[in-house]
Design a protein around this motif. Structure first.
Motif, PDB file in Angstrom:
ATOM      1  N   GLY A 148      -7.867  39.149 -18.197  1.00  0.00           N
ATOM      2  CA  GLY A 148      -7.618  37.790 -17.741  1.00  0.00           C
ATOM      3  C   GLY A 148      -6.224  37.567 -17.180  1.00  0.00           C
ATOM      4  N   SER A 149      -5.378  38.574 -17.345  1.00  0.00           N
ATOM      5  CA  SER A 149      -4.027  38.460 -16.791  1.00  0.00           C
ATOM      6  C   SER A 149      -4.064  38.725 -15.288  1.00  0.00           C
ATOM      7  CB  SER A 149      -3.062  39.425 -17.485  1.00  0.00           C
ATOM      8  OG  SER A 149      -3.497  40.772 -17.320  1.00  0.00           O
ATOM      9  N   SER A 172      -2.708  35.920 -19.351  1.00  0.00           N
ATOM     10  CA  SER A 172      -3.924  35.123 -19.138  1.00  0.00           C
ATOM     11  C   SER A 172      -3.741  33.654 -19.525  1.00  0.00           C
ATOM     12  CB  SER A 172      -5.090  35.716 -19.935  1.00  0.00           C
ATOM     13  OG  SER A 172      -4.793  35.746 -21.327  1.00  0.00           O
TER      14      SER A 172
END
Length: 207
Positions: A164-165, A140
């Motif tokens: 969020g990655s 992320s």
């Protein structure tokens, strides 16, 4: 600072004096390094000039003949020279080392702005019979860079993960195309497949 004679195959004043300053430069550099170019000096010169003249060409590449090719740019990517060109309506990348028997057509072609953008953004299809498909997880902390720009060869966004990655795919013909890029982004990038590439990156990271 590298001299021009170290960067360009058989650099001489004649070839550069023929380049127009009013047109798009025929060269594009990405993470420049030095490649041994002694095997294709004349091919490089011919392609450089036809890019400026916007003429279609024909050539042999890996035991195949490519006709009606529209050459856009010569790209130095991590030390290797590639020709970015449109063939059969698709933007492709040809390794100059493997190009032979270049024949120049009398027919010119019009540069397409959308193709020019794809070239500068690195959206090239690598010409190969056996492409290597790669799946990676981008942390992320750096995912934003990969959402905005195609950093990897033939990069495709696969999935945004809850943390969020980012999952992305890439297609290459040679590990050398991507290993230096992946090494730069360590430890925030993880190879999920193939296992052979992951092992190669581990070895390089330890050197």
């Amino acid at each position: 600072m590298l001299g021009l004679s170290q960067i360009f195959p058989s650099f001489d004043k004649l070839i550069f004096s023929q380049l127009s300053t009013e047109r798009v430069a025929p060269f594009l550099f990405r993470n420049i390094k030095i490649e041994d170019t002694t095997g294709y000096e004349e091919t490089f010169k011919s392609i450089t000039l036809v890019i400026q003249e916007r003429r279609k060409i024909k050539f042999h590449y890996k035991q195949k003949t490519y006709n009606e090719v529209c050459p856009y740019r010569l790209i130095n990517d991590h030390g290797w020279w590639y020709l970015a060109a449109v063939h059969n309506g698709t933007l492709k990348s040809f390794k100059v080392l493997n190009i032979g028997n270049v024949a120049v057509s009398n027919h010119q072609f019009a540069l397409q702005p959308e193709i020019e953008k794809q070239v500068t953004d690195g959206c090239l299809k690598w010409v190969t019979d056996s492409p290597i498909e790669i799946v990676l997880r981008i942390d992320s902390t750096i995912a934003g860079h990969f959402r905005k720009t195609n950093i990897l060869p033939s990069q495709q966004l696969l999935k945004d993960l809850d943390d969020g990655s980012l999952l992305v795919t890439s297609s290459i013909t040679d590990q050398k195309q991507i290993i230096p890029i992946l090494k730069y982004w360590l430890p925030d990038i993880e190879i999920l497949s193939p296992a052979e590439l992951k092992q190669s990156l581990l070895v390089v990271a330890q050197t």
